[in-house]
Scaffold this active site. Structure first.
Site, PDB file in Angstrom:
ATOM      1  N   ASP A 150      45.068 -19.616 -51.374  1.00 29.18           N
ATOM      2  CA  ASP A 150      46.436 -19.097 -51.340  1.00 29.18           C
ATOM      3  C   ASP A 150      47.359 -20.152 -51.919  1.00 29.18           C
ATOM      4  O   ASP A 150      47.308 -21.317 -51.530  1.00 29.18           O
ATOM      5  CB  ASP A 150      46.850 -18.784 -49.903  1.00 29.18           C
ATOM      6  CG  ASP A 150      46.070 -17.600 -49.354  1.00 29.18           C
ATOM      7  OD1 ASP A 150      45.698 -16.716 -50.146  1.00 29.18           O
ATOM      8  OD2 ASP A 150      45.814 -17.567 -48.134  1.00 29.18           O
TER       9      ASP A 150
ATOM     10  N   ASP B 231      43.781  -3.176 -50.034  1.00 28.35           N
ATOM     11  CA  ASP B 231      43.837  -3.495 -48.607  1.00 28.35           C
ATOM     12  C   ASP B 231      43.821  -2.175 -47.855  1.00 28.35           C
ATOM     13  O   ASP B 231      44.666  -1.312 -48.114  1.00 28.35           O
ATOM     14  CB  ASP B 231      45.140  -4.232 -48.259  1.00 28.35           C
ATOM     15  CG  ASP B 231      45.262  -5.569 -48.975  1.00 28.35           C
ATOM     16  OD1 ASP B 231      44.221  -6.159 -49.328  1.00 28.35           O
ATOM     17  OD2 ASP B 231      46.407  -6.026 -49.198  1.00 28.35           O
TER      18      ASP B 231
END
Lengths: 251, 197
Positions: free
Chosen positions: A11, A130
Site C-alpha cells: 500500500d 471487492d
C-alpha cells in the site's frame, strides 16, 4: 508447468509504503523501492502496488515511483488505485508498470475495460473486484469496500472477461483481515466460470491458507499484504511449504 | 556498443531499457532507419494486439527494414510473433522471417497464459549459463507451434516453441526483462553475441 504465483501487495501513500490493518492506523513502512527489491529477491513472483493517496500531486508522485520501481526490480508489477482513464494508464505503462488494476472506475464505466484492452492489450488489464457475501449472494462493493452496489460478483466477472480483462483480482471482504483463509468456495466457482487467471485476495493468515486457495479455490495466484509486511510469513518458507504440498511453484 | 530498441508505439520499452541498464549496457529507443541499420544489436519489442501492432510497424516502413537487418535482432513476445509468417490474431500477415504460423491456445487452458513457466531443450548461445527448466515470465494468448527454428520449448496445453532462431534473427516468447536474474542473463547473452551474428 505454469506455476502458481505469490504476490505481495504494497500500500502506497504519498510515495511511501504504509501498513496498517484495514486501512486504519497507517504506519510508515519505508521506501517502496527497497521493499519491492527485497520481495523480488526473496522469491515473490509479482508485486502489486496499491496507491491510496488522495492528494492533487498523486499522479506525478505515483508516476515517479513507478519509474523507480521499474528501474530497480526485474519481475512484473501491477499498479492500482484511482485509475479511471486511458490517459492515467498510459502514464503508468510508459513509466514501466506491466499491468494496471482498475476497480470502482470499471464498475462506474465498464467501457473503460474495453478501451484499455483495445489500446494496451488485455495482458495489462487487471480488474479488481471487492465483494461481500450478503444473504448468500456475493455483492460487488466500491470505494475499498465501503459502498455496496446491486451487481453480483459472478455476473460482473463474466462481463469483465467479455470486455477484455486479462485477469481478475478478487478480494473477499468477508475474509479480508480475518487471517482465516481465502474465500475458496467463491474462488473455485469464479475460476470455473471465466477462462482468465484469478488472483485470490483477502484472508491469508498462514502457509496452509495459500495451499488451500490453490487446491480448493483453484486460484492461479494469491495476494497478501500484512502477513508478508509483518514477517509472519517469509516467502522462501512459504514456497518450500507449497512445494512439499506438490503445488507447482517457482523456486 | 550501439543497442537500438525499435519504437513503433507497441512495446513495453521502459522495462527493456531499465533491464539493459541493470546489466551494465546502454540502449536507445528509435524508429529511425539509419540508426537501426547501423546499430550493433537490435531489440524488437511488442505487447498488445498483433494486427494493430503490424499496422503501426507499416506506418513507419519498419516492416520492410527489419527482415533486411544483418546484425543480431531479438524479438520479444509480440515482437517474436510478428517476425513469423502469420498470426491467427486479427488474421495478421507477419514479417515472414520465421516460417511459422502463430495460433491461439484453446479454451482447455486459461488464456492468456500468465506467469512463470519453464523453458527447456535449450539450443543456442542465447542460453549460455541457463539451466534446462529455468523459469521465465510469460504473458500471451497466442503461441508458435513446434518448428525447425525452435531453440527452446515450454509446455502449456501443448509443447510449443518458446524461442526461435534463424541466422541473425532471434525471438523469445517470454519476457527476459521481467524474468529475474536468469532473464537478465539471456539479455546479456544476446548483447554479447558476435556482431556478425
Amino acid at each position: 508447468m505454469l506455476t502458481k504465483r505469490i504476490i505481495p501487495c504494497l500500500d502506497i501513500k504519498n510515495g511511501r509504503t504504509v501498513k496498517g490493518l484495514n486501512f486504519l492506523d497507517l504506519k510508515d513502512a519505508g521506501n517502496p523501492v527497497e521493499l519491492a527489491k527485497k520481495y523480488s529477491e526473496t522469491g515473490a513472483d509479482e508485486l502489486v502496488f496499491l496507491d491510496i493517496s488522495a492528494t492533487e500531486e498523486r499522479r506525478k508522485t505515483l508516476a515517479n515511483l513507478v519509474k523507480e520501481v521499474a528501474r530497480a526490480i526485474n519481475i512484473p508489477f501491477t499498479v492500482g488505485g484511482g485509475i479511471s482513464s486511458v490517459e492515467d494508464v498510459a502514464i503508468l505503462l510508459n513509466n514501466g508498470a506491466d499491468k494496471v488494476s482498475i476497480n470502482s472506475s470499471a464498475v462506474k464505466r465498464p467501457e473503460l475495460i474495453n478501451e484499455l484492452a483495445t489500446k494496451f492489450g488485455s495482458q495489462c488489464v487487471v480488474v479488481a473486484i471487492d465483494a461481500k457475501q450478503i444473504d448468500g449472494k456475493w455483492i460487488v462493493h466500491l470505494v475499498g469496500g465501503k459502498e455496496p452496489t446491486v451487481i453480483e460478483l459472478f455476473d460482473w466477472a463474466k462481463e469483465v472477461e467479455q470486455r477484455g480483462a486479462g485477469e481478475i483480482l478478487f478480494t473477499s471482504m468477508n475474509n479480508d483481515g480475518t487471517k482465516n483463509g481465502f474465500a475458496n468456495e467463491a474462488l473455485a466457482i469464479l475460476s470455473e466460470l471465466v477462462n482468465i487467471p484469478i488472483i485470490a485476495s483477502g484472508g491469508a493468515g498462514n502457509s496452509q491458507h495459500f495451499a488451500d486457495t490453490f487446491i480448493h479455490g483453484k486460484a492461479d495466484a494469491a495476494l497478501a499484504a500484512s502477513v508478508f509486511h509483518f514477517q509472519e510469513i517469509e516467502i522462501p518458507d512459504l514456497k518450500q511449504f507449497l512445494k512439499k504440498e506438490n503445488i507447482q511453484i517457482r523456486l | 556498443m550501439k543497442i537500438a530498441i525499435i519504437d513503433y508505439g507497441a512495446g513495453n520499452i521502459q522495462s527493456i531499457l531499465f533491464a539493459i541498464e541493470r546489466i551494465g549496457f546502454e540502449a536507445f529507443v528509435t524508429n529511425d532507419w539509419n540508426l537501426i541499420k547501423s546499430a550493433d544489436k537490435v531489440i524488437f519489442p511488442g505487447v498488445g494486439e498483433a494486427s494493430s501492432a503490424m499496422e503501426k510497424l507499416k506506418e513507419s516502413g519498419l516492416n520492410i527494414l527489419i527482415p533486411t537487418l544483418k546484425q543480431p535482432v531479438l524479438g520479444i513476445c509480440l515482437g517474436m510473433q510478428l517476425m513469423c509468417k502469420s498470426s491467427e490474431e486479427g488474421n495478421t500477415k507477419g514479417l515472414n522471417i520465421f516460417d511459422v504460423e502463430i495460433i491461439k491456445f484453446s479454451n482447455e487452458v486459461k488464456v492468456p497464459q500468465m506467469g512463470w513457466n519453464t523453458i527447456y531443450n535449450l539450443k543456442s548461445p542465447l542460453f549460455k549459463g541457463i539451466n534446462d527448466n529455468e523459469y521465465m515470465y510469460l504473458v500471451h494468448s497466442f503461441y508458435a507451434p513446434k518448428n525447425s527454428n525452435a531453440i527452446a520449448y515450454t509446455d502449456y496445453e501443448t509443447e510449443y516453441a518458446t524461442a526461435l532462431r534463424k541466422d541473425n534473427f532471434y525471438g523469445v516468447q517470454f519476457h527476459p526483462e521481467k524474468s529475474g536474474i536468469h532473464g537478465e542473463q539471456i539479455l546479456k547473452n544476446f548483447l554479447e553475441l558476435p556482431i556478425n551474428y
